[in-house]
Design an enzyme around this catalytic site. Structure first.
Site: not given
Length: 353
Positions: A11, A34, A83, A132-134, A158, A162, A257, A291-292
């Site tokens: 991004i 990285t 990320s 992020t929306d997560e 992750y 964030k 998905n 934990g998806h």
């Protein structure tokens, strides 16, 4: 000029390229390089004097302080982050180090720099934090989309890292008055995307004749945002966003998905057909990850109402552009698919059939 952190990643690089294509304001680009940071993403800027690349970590306070003092940027756009959810499950420490400690270190340097600015420059300065929306957790099928006031409920190392960085940015605004802006975006896709994420992984695996791995039954829902739309939204928030505010940036494109993978296969069948059969034949379901989250969905009405931004691309138009880019950039993909990336894919998907 502005200072961009993480500007060699997916991004960040798209943002830098779009920024310099739309105006002449110079960019200082700070990136640790990285596994996901790639200078080839910026090869078109090799001789562009408006772009200054600096290879350094945001935790390197001496370098950050020097850049702030030497170049006096009017704004910081903070992309630098680990990320990938799967990587955070295998190795969470790097996510804490970069996303939490790195953001804290950056905020401390920026606070000291900002507080010493003349009043007019101090008032005009902005620190834009890209998130992020997560951080909002997971939605059920009939839940309303995430808004800027949805309580945080991160479910992976992750997203937790964030969320912590978001809270730090908020605190620096409320405690010190630092003029911060936070954006929480949905899943991005587009050119230069590192091929560990779903869309570029499926494109590259399909073309290589490999399995197309789908976690579980593929019913997880994500909102998809074309990266150039995201970049345009960030520019708009930086230009006119209100300090201390959060803006959700979404594509209004909720897809399972499995639907995403089917659409990629169908477009590849059209744009680069196989000798026999369909790319759908390569789909393989693998064990779901721990934990998806079931569903993410962004309510992006605030940024449209207050700043006049909405996405230009539908999922279908953006995905067609993305696939066409990968078909035309085999050299980039081959370079990325060497070394550590191959080791990572082997680790992630072995014995999951």
């Amino acid at each position: 000029m502005i200072l961009v952190t993480g500007g060699a990643g997916f991004i960040g690089a798209n943002f830098v390229l779009n920024w310099l294509a739309t105006n002449n304001e110079a960019v200082i680009n700070l990136d640790k390089l990285t596994y996901a940071g790639n200078l080839n993403n910026l090869s078109s800027l090799k001789d562009d004097t408006r772009h200054l690349f600096v290879h350094a970590d945001i935790n390197d306070k001496a370098t950050v302080n020097r850049l702030l003092q030497e170049h006096q940027p009017r704004a910081i756009v903070h992309f630098a982050a680990e990320s990938h959810v799967d990587r955070s499950i295998h190795g969470p420490a790097a996510f804490i180090e970069t996303n939490v400690n790195g953001t804290f270190s950056l905020l401390e340097s920026v606070r000291s720099y900002w507080q010493a600015l003349p009043d007019a420059e101090k008032a005009a300065f902005r620190f834009l934090h890209v998130s992020t929306d997560e951080v909002y957790g997971s939605l059920e099928a009939n839940d309303p989309p995430f808004t800027e006031t949805t309580p945080y409920a991160p479910n992976s190392p992750y997203s937790a890292s964030k969320a912590a960085s978001d809270h730090l940015v908020r605190a620096y605004h409320h405690t010190y008055g630092l003029p911060t802006l936070t954006t929480n975006c949905s899943n991005n896709y587009g050119p230069l995307h590192f091929p560990e994420k779903l869309i570029p992984l499926v494109i590259t695996n399909a073309r290589a004749g490999k399995d197309l791995p789908i976690y579980g039954d593929g019913s997880q829902v994500r909102d998809w945002l074309y990266v150039s739309d995201h970049c345009a939204a960030i520019r708009r928030v930086l230009e006119s966003g209100r300090p201390g505010e959060t803006y959700n940036i979404g594509g209004w494109n909720e897809k399972t998905n499995l639907n995403v993978v089917h659409t990629i296969c169908d477009l590849l069948d059209e744009l680069q057909p196989k000798a026999n059969g369909s790319y759908r034949d390569q789909i393989r379901h693998v064990k779901d990850r721990p934990g998806h989250d079931k569903r993410y969905a962004i309510d992006a009405r605030k940024i449209e109402r207050e700043l006049g931004w909405k996405p230009a691309e539908s999922f279908e138009t953006g995905l067609r552009k993305t696939i066409s880019w990968y078909l035309a950039n085999d050299a980039w993909t081959e370079q990325v698919l060497s070394g550590e990336y191959k080791n990572w894919v082997n680790l992630q998907y072995q014995n999951q059939a």
